[in-house]
Every structure is written in structure tokens, then in C-alpha cells.
Motif scaffolding. Sequence first.
Motif, PDB file in Angstrom:
ATOM      1  N   GLU A   1       0.840  -1.195   0.000  1.00  0.00           N
ATOM      2  CA  GLU A   1       0.000   0.000   0.000  1.00  0.00           C
ATOM      3  C   GLU A   1       0.878   1.250   0.000  1.00  0.00           C
ATOM      4  O   GLU A   1       2.031   1.227   0.416  1.00  0.00           O
ATOM      5  CB  GLU A   1      -0.920   0.010   1.220  1.00  0.00           C
ATOM      6  CG  GLU A   1      -1.877  -1.162   1.294  1.00  0.00           C
ATOM      7  CD  GLU A   1      -2.879  -1.176   0.158  1.00  0.00           C
ATOM      8  OE1 GLU A   1      -3.207  -0.075  -0.351  1.00  0.00           O
ATOM      9  OE2 GLU A   1      -3.332  -2.263  -0.218  1.00  0.00           O
ATOM     10  N   GLU A   2       0.309   2.362  -0.435  1.00  0.00           N
ATOM     11  CA  GLU A   2       1.045   3.623  -0.446  1.00  0.00           C
ATOM     12  C   GLU A   2       1.421   4.022   0.976  1.00  0.00           C
ATOM     13  O   GLU A   2       0.631   3.907   1.905  1.00  0.00           O
ATOM     14  CB  GLU A   2       0.180   4.714  -1.076  1.00  0.00           C
ATOM     15  CG  GLU A   2       0.868   6.065  -1.170  1.00  0.00           C
ATOM     16  CD  GLU A   2      -0.022   7.127  -1.773  1.00  0.00           C
ATOM     17  OE1 GLU A   2       0.465   8.231  -2.054  1.00  0.00           O
ATOM     18  OE2 GLU A   2      -1.227   6.837  -1.970  1.00  0.00           O
TER      19      GLU A   2
ATOM     20  N   ASN B   1       0.573   0.413  -4.600  1.00  0.00           N
ATOM     21  CA  ASN B   1      -0.828   0.609  -4.955  1.00  0.00           C
ATOM     22  C   ASN B   1      -1.275   1.976  -4.431  1.00  0.00           C
ATOM     23  O   ASN B   1      -1.439   2.185  -3.232  1.00  0.00           O
ATOM     24  CB  ASN B   1      -1.679  -0.500  -4.339  1.00  0.00           C
ATOM     25  CG  ASN B   1      -3.125  -0.428  -4.791  1.00  0.00           C
ATOM     26  OD1 ASN B   1      -3.527   0.508  -5.472  1.00  0.00           O
ATOM     27  ND2 ASN B   1      -3.914  -1.410  -4.403  1.00  0.00           N
TER      28      ASN B   1
ATOM     29  N   LYS C   1      -4.007   3.926  -3.840  1.00  0.00           N
ATOM     30  CA  LYS C   1      -5.456   3.716  -3.780  1.00  0.00           C
ATOM     31  C   LYS C   1      -6.240   5.004  -3.990  1.00  0.00           C
ATOM     32  O   LYS C   1      -7.358   4.984  -4.484  1.00  0.00           O
ATOM     33  CB  LYS C   1      -5.819   3.088  -2.437  1.00  0.00           C
ATOM     34  CG  LYS C   1      -5.384   1.636  -2.325  1.00  0.00           C
ATOM     35  CD  LYS C   1      -6.244   0.880  -1.355  1.00  0.00           C
ATOM     36  CE  LYS C   1      -5.988  -0.620  -1.484  1.00  0.00           C
ATOM     37  NZ  LYS C   1      -6.826  -1.413  -0.586  1.00  0.00           N
TER      38      LYS C   1
END
Length: 577
Positions: free
Chosen positions: A525-526, A548, A550
Motif C-alpha cells: 500500500e502507499e 498501490n 489507492k
Amino acid sequence: MKWRGSQNQSQGLLLLSVLAILSGLVSGLVMISLVSLVHFASSFIIPGHPENYEALSVIERLVIPSTACLLIGVFWCLLPSKVQKVGIPYVVERLNYHQGNLPLANALAQFIGAFIGLVGGLSIGKEGPAAHIGATFGSQLGQKFRLSHANVEVLLACGVTGAIAAAFQTPLAAVLFTFEVIFIRYSMTQVLPVLLSAVTATVLSQWILGRFEWFDVVAMDVPNFDLSLSIVCLVLVGLIVILSSLFFQIQKWLWRFAGLSIWLRFSCVALITAIVGSVFPQVLGGGYDTINLVFSGQVIATSLILIAFLKMFLTATSIGLGIPGGMIGPTFSIGGLMGLQVSVWFDTGLPIPIETALFVLLGMASMMAACFQAPLAALLAMLEMTHTSEVIFPAMFVIVLSCLITKLIFRQDSVFVERLNYLGLSSVLNPIERQLRSHTIEPVADPAISVSNVAKFEQIKDFASNMIDYVYVCKGGQWYEISVSELLTKMSLLEYGPQPWLKPLGGELGLCTDEMLISPIIEVEEMESLIKLLSIFKETSANKLLINLKKSDQLCVVTRQRLDEFFLKETSRNVVD
């Protein structure tokens, strides 16, 4: 709106300045609210002023602190263990290890716990809790506006500074205290917003609470610093060093009992506070009333040095056993009492008159400097309290000596730093971590192109024209990397006739990528800063990560080589600058 990375420098400074003012307002209001609520609640328990514990009966002085510890114990037991972490050491921990993310639940627990303890006369301060709550609001503001980690740090500093500035109405000292104690470094990029917060909180405090008059120091007559005065200052330094060392050693010894039940620890605080407070009511609460009594001409039968030592013991015991309170105010009170005692001792024994207010303030400043290793903040506090430059030399004398002896001879750092070291945490990040925490992933990330399991021929040709080396495909929940050159090689085989990798796709044929998957790639994830990215690289031993995003529903890829090159470039730039 996502401000990070999209604003130019002036827009970023404008936004940061506005948020700094908001942080100053909120942290100042928290400090003022805590003081006002404590005064309001105390008016139903204590006659006269909120620290008039001398007017209470012995039974009342036994019951009130015990009840406060009971209520805090009940409240603390209802909280999850992660919410029980409060105070300035917790702020530093979240700053260094959790991107400055301070949960609101901990701040609320800090406020309620400190309120109960202060109303109950426990020997704790209100400035530390207010600093925690102000820092939390600054942190939440930074995250809401999706600022970089460096800017979240700035707003966190604004919250701490605003609380300290509102408590003592000493804005410059509050700024230096934040840099010396919380960040343990100075950064010019943080100065303007933090100053804005300090000024805002001070103006708010003066407007609502009125201007503080520190023991009528406006009319203080500072004697010349000669041999006689230096001897008195040396006596004060010696007593302050002993007090500050004991203040730390008692806490350090009590930290080992952190694993005991809350009821047992808080019961010990209740018992000790009730017994000592019943005999010596001057040690209950903040302790400033004892100093003010002497200044108003009233005689204190008990030795001031005894009250100072008992005050130090009660505060160290309460904080060491986990009572959710602060240490800043009590250390000021302890130092002031010791300075007052020294002035009383030498008032008639020297050829020069001893200025009582001067030695009270010298004691306060040197105790603060020795306990928190914040010499510049202590010196500025003296100047802002006295509004005169004549105190600079005696203040520098006692502050520098207190800090040096405490650090070099007793090997003692700031109480907050020692607490973090005891927990196995670092109070200061190394330069590499500091550099990585100040940047987001944008400078090292490249767009990542994803394709379906069956890729269109036109899309593959676009990859070649756009100089794209790799694309990514998700299969069974796992991302894989595919070489564009291999896709083009496969397509070139079409001139020899139909190929086994041809698959139907929306009424036409496409290239099935199932047999071209090179290797799996880790998707994460970021994250807010590069430090988290570096830790993932170390944990996984990967050379490449898929990020990613989002918020924008996009993918990007970061290589370890690109991260290392960026860090070396930034380090070289900082050295040149």
C-alpha cells in the motif's frame, strides 16, 4: 484535495502557516480549558484558591488524593493497553517510529486522566498533558490535509509549542523547549510556523487568563555578579543537581514495576500522596502557592528545602508509577522552592542584598534545564519572565553549570530521553532515517502499466513506442512482471502463422500472458514517507516493489537502486548547501 506534491513553495508555506495558527489556537485552548476546568472543579472541594490545601483538614487531605487515584485507576482499566500510552515520551515515540501519527483516543485519555489527578491534588503538571493533546491535533491536521511527514512534524511541533507558550506565556522559550526536548535538533524550515503557533497561543492565554506576573519581577533589582553572589549561585547549582538526579533515579527505579497491575501501582501513589500530603499540604498540587505565600509576607514554618525534596519525591513517584500527568510544572515549582530557600539562607549573611525573586527564577530555570537538558529554553524563559537583560549572566551561570554537571558527572540526559532509552527506543533518528522520513515516494516512483491476462496487440505496440520496459499482470491475487521485449518478440512470430498463445478478447484475438510471467512482485500500500519503503525493502530483500496508490487507483513501481540513488543525491545536495 491532496496538497502534498502539488503545491509550490509559497502555497505550501501559506497552508502550513494557517494550520500552525490553528494548532496554536487549539493547543492554547486546551491548556486554558484544562486550567479553567481544574479551577472550577476545585472550587467545590478546596476553599479559597485551587491550591489552598492547607485549609483542608487532615482527613480531607487523606481522602481527596486517594479518591483521585481510585478514579484514574477505574478509568485506566477501562482503556485498551495501547490507549494508556500518554505524555511527551509517547509523542516522541510516535514522531520517530509512527510517522508522527498521534491517535485521538490517547489524547482524550490524557486529558481526562490529568484532569482527575490535578483536581485530586496529585503532584503532577498540566503542561505535559496539554502538549500531548496539542501535538495530537497538529498531527491530525497534517494527516487530514495529507501533508508530507516533514510538514506533519512541523504541525506536531506547533501543538507542543502552543501548549507550553499558553502555560507560561513565554513564546520564545516554548519554541526552544520544543526543539531542544522533543526534536533535539533545530530546523530553520520549522521556525516560522512554530513561532506563529507560540505567538497565537500566548496572545490567547493573555486575553483569557490575563497577563502572568511572575512574583513581581518587573521591579527586580539584580545585584552585580561578584564573588559573593557567585558563591550563592554555586550552592543553588549543587542543590539543583542533587534534586534533578534524584528526580530521575527515583523514576528509573520505578519504571521496572511497569508490569505490575494498575491497581497496585496507583494504590501506592494514593498511599504515599495521602500520607505526605496530610502532614505537608504544601506539596500537593502544583506547588506555586507556597512560593506565593512567602512573597506575600507569610511565614512558612516548614523548611523550604524539605518541601522541595518531598515535592520532587511525590512527582517522581507519581510519574514513575504511571499517573497520566506532566513534569514541566512541578520541576519549575521544585526549582523555585529551592531558589527561595537559598535566598532565605543567605539574605543576611552577605554584604549585598539577595534578590528573592531572582533566586526563585534562577532555581526554576536551572531545575528545568537540568531535568530536560534544555539550557537555551531555560535561559529564554528567564528573560521573558523578567523582561530584563540583567539576569542573563547569573542565569547562564547556573543553567550551564547545572546542565554540565548533570550530563558529564551524573551521566544523565533529559528525563524524556532516558525514558525512551529505557524502553529500547531512540529519541534521535540517524541522518539516513531523518532524510528518508522527509520525502514521499513520488521522487523515486515510476508509473506501472498493468495489463489483463490477454493483452491487446495495439496496447503492446504502444508500449514499444513509449519506451516501456516492463508491464504487470495480476493472476490469482499475485502480481507478476512481464518484459515488453518478450511481448514484442511473441508478436513478431505471427508472420509465421497462428500461435498457441492467441486467445479471444472482446471479439478479437489477443496475446495470452500466462506463459510469459517472469517473477512475482510484491504489492504494498502507499506509504507516507520513504523510511517505510526502505524497511519493506530490508524485510523482503526485494529489489523492486509495486505500490498501490489507492487514492488515485493507480500503480507505480520503485526499485531499490532508484531509492539508493535518490538518497545519495539528496545527501550530496545537503552537504553542498
